[in-house]
Scaffold this motif. Structure first.
Motif, PDB file in Angstrom:
ATOM      1  N   PRO A   1      -8.338  14.385  13.293  1.00  0.00           N
ATOM      2  CA  PRO A   1      -9.170  13.185  13.119  1.00  0.00           C
ATOM      3  C   PRO A   1      -9.429  12.825  11.653  1.00  0.00           C
ATOM      4  O   PRO A   1      -9.846  11.715  11.350  1.00  0.00           O
ATOM      5  CB  PRO A   1     -10.475  13.539  13.829  1.00  0.00           C
ATOM      6  N   TRP A   2      -9.181  13.752  10.739  1.00  0.00           N
ATOM      7  CA  TRP A   2      -9.414  13.498   9.320  1.00  0.00           C
ATOM      8  C   TRP A   2      -8.190  12.923   8.605  1.00  0.00           C
ATOM      9  O   TRP A   2      -8.269  12.556   7.435  1.00  0.00           O
ATOM     10  CB  TRP A   2      -9.862  14.786   8.623  1.00  0.00           C
ATOM     11  N   ARG A   3      -7.064  12.848   9.288  1.00  0.00           N
ATOM     12  CA  ARG A   3      -5.863  12.314   8.651  1.00  0.00           C
ATOM     13  C   ARG A   3      -6.054  10.844   8.282  1.00  0.00           C
ATOM     14  O   ARG A   3      -6.671  10.088   9.021  1.00  0.00           O
ATOM     15  CB  ARG A   3      -4.657  12.456   9.584  1.00  0.00           C
ATOM     16  N   LEU A   4      -5.482  10.472   7.150  1.00  0.00           N
ATOM     17  CA  LEU A   4      -5.578   9.083   6.697  1.00  0.00           C
ATOM     18  C   LEU A   4      -4.921   8.130   7.678  1.00  0.00           C
ATOM     19  O   LEU A   4      -5.482   7.093   8.029  1.00  0.00           O
ATOM     20  CB  LEU A   4      -4.928   8.943   5.311  1.00  0.00           C
TER      21      LEU A   4
ATOM     22  N   ILE B   1       0.866  -1.176   0.000  1.00  0.00           N
ATOM     23  CA  ILE B   1       0.000   0.000   0.000  1.00  0.00           C
ATOM     24  C   ILE B   1       0.901   1.223   0.000  1.00  0.00           C
ATOM     25  O   ILE B   1       1.823   1.333   0.822  1.00  0.00           O
ATOM     26  CB  ILE B   1      -0.932   0.017   1.224  1.00  0.00           C
ATOM     27  N   LEU B   2       0.642   2.146  -0.932  1.00  0.00           N
ATOM     28  CA  LEU B   2       1.380   3.396  -1.021  1.00  0.00           C
ATOM     29  C   LEU B   2       0.489   4.534  -0.556  1.00  0.00           C
ATOM     30  O   LEU B   2      -0.620   4.687  -1.059  1.00  0.00           O
ATOM     31  CB  LEU B   2       1.811   3.680  -2.458  1.00  0.00           C
ATOM     32  N   VAL B   3       0.963   5.328   0.373  1.00  0.00           N
ATOM     33  CA  VAL B   3       0.283   6.544   0.797  1.00  0.00           C
ATOM     34  C   VAL B   3       1.216   7.677   0.388  1.00  0.00           C
ATOM     35  O   VAL B   3       2.275   7.867   0.985  1.00  0.00           O
ATOM     36  CB  VAL B   3       0.024   6.555   2.322  1.00  0.00           C
ATOM     37  N   THR B   4       0.831   8.383  -0.657  1.00  0.00           N
ATOM     38  CA  THR B   4       1.709   9.411  -1.197  1.00  0.00           C
ATOM     39  C   THR B   4       1.071  10.791  -1.075  1.00  0.00           C
ATOM     40  O   THR B   4       0.008  11.046  -1.614  1.00  0.00           O
ATOM     41  CB  THR B   4       2.045   9.132  -2.672  1.00  0.00           C
ATOM     42  N   PHE B   5       1.711  11.635  -0.329  1.00  0.00           N
ATOM     43  CA  PHE B   5       1.332  13.028  -0.137  1.00  0.00           C
ATOM     44  C   PHE B   5      -0.135  13.199   0.244  1.00  0.00           C
ATOM     45  O   PHE B   5      -0.885  13.916  -0.411  1.00  0.00           O
ATOM     46  CB  PHE B   5       1.725  13.865  -1.366  1.00  0.00           C
ATOM     47  N   PRO B   6      -0.533  12.526   1.329  1.00  0.00           N
ATOM     48  CA  PRO B   6      -1.913  12.685   1.801  1.00  0.00           C
ATOM     49  C   PRO B   6      -2.107  14.098   2.352  1.00  0.00           C
ATOM     50  O   PRO B   6      -1.147  14.757   2.757  1.00  0.00           O
ATOM     51  CB  PRO B   6      -2.023  11.648   2.915  1.00  0.00           C
ATOM     52  N   ASP B   7      -3.344  14.528   2.378  1.00  0.00           N
ATOM     53  CA  ASP B   7      -3.645  15.834   2.976  1.00  0.00           C
ATOM     54  C   ASP B   7      -3.212  15.779   4.436  1.00  0.00           C
ATOM     55  O   ASP B   7      -3.651  14.902   5.175  1.00  0.00           O
ATOM     56  CB  ASP B   7      -5.141  16.106   2.879  1.00  0.00           C
TER      57      ASP B   7
END
Length: 149
Positions: free
Chosen positions: A51-54, A36-42
């Motif tokens: 609480p809205w962070r991935l 799983i890649l999480v790239t430049f999430p808000d």
């Protein structure tokens, strides 16, 4: 998700989800995803927005559920961000979920970026223009967290 007219699939094992990936997690079978890649999430930088962070302990537990738990090649989670607070938050969340049993182990050093994120996104370019640096993280499912070989 529909492919463009005339497009063909180059890979049979790649799928795109054009929406909130967290909503997709419950539909994914356990131990079925290799990476799983999480790239430049808000980064949701305000305290009231955290609480809205991935990356959250609850999301990491779900990611752990769907990542492969193989003794030979365990599933991996990669993170790329240019927000120092988000990077620290992600590491802290990993520490938190590992308190009750090690689910993830940090891969240090992180594998070379070219192996898992060869492209540079417009978000990353924008960060460089604004003087930010890219931080990379990698964690793999703990070899003691369950086996499905």
């Amino acid at each position: 998700f529909e492919m463009a007219s005339g497009a063909h699939r180059l890979y049979s094992n790649v799928r795109l989800w054009p929406g909130d990936g967290v909503k997709l997690f419950p539909k994914i079978p356990s131990s079925s995803i290799a990476t799983i890649l999480v790239t430049f999430p808000d980064p949701f930088p305000q305290n009231s927005e955290k609480p809205w962070r991935l990356i959250q302990p609850s999301t990491l537990k779900e990611i752990h559920r769907i990542l492969r738990k193989s003794t030979s090649v365990p599933g991996r989670l990669f993170l790329a961000t240019d927000h120092e607070g988000y990077f620290e938050w992600s590491n802290d969340c990993m520490d938190d979920i590992n308190q009750s049993g090690v689910l993830f182990q940090k891969v240090d050093p992180c594998p070379p970026r070219e192996e898992w994120l060869p492209a540079v996104s417009r978000y990353e370019k924008k960060g460089w223009e604004e003087g930010r640096r890219t931080m990379l993280g990698c964690w793999e499912v703990s070899r003691n967290a369950g086996v499905d070989d």
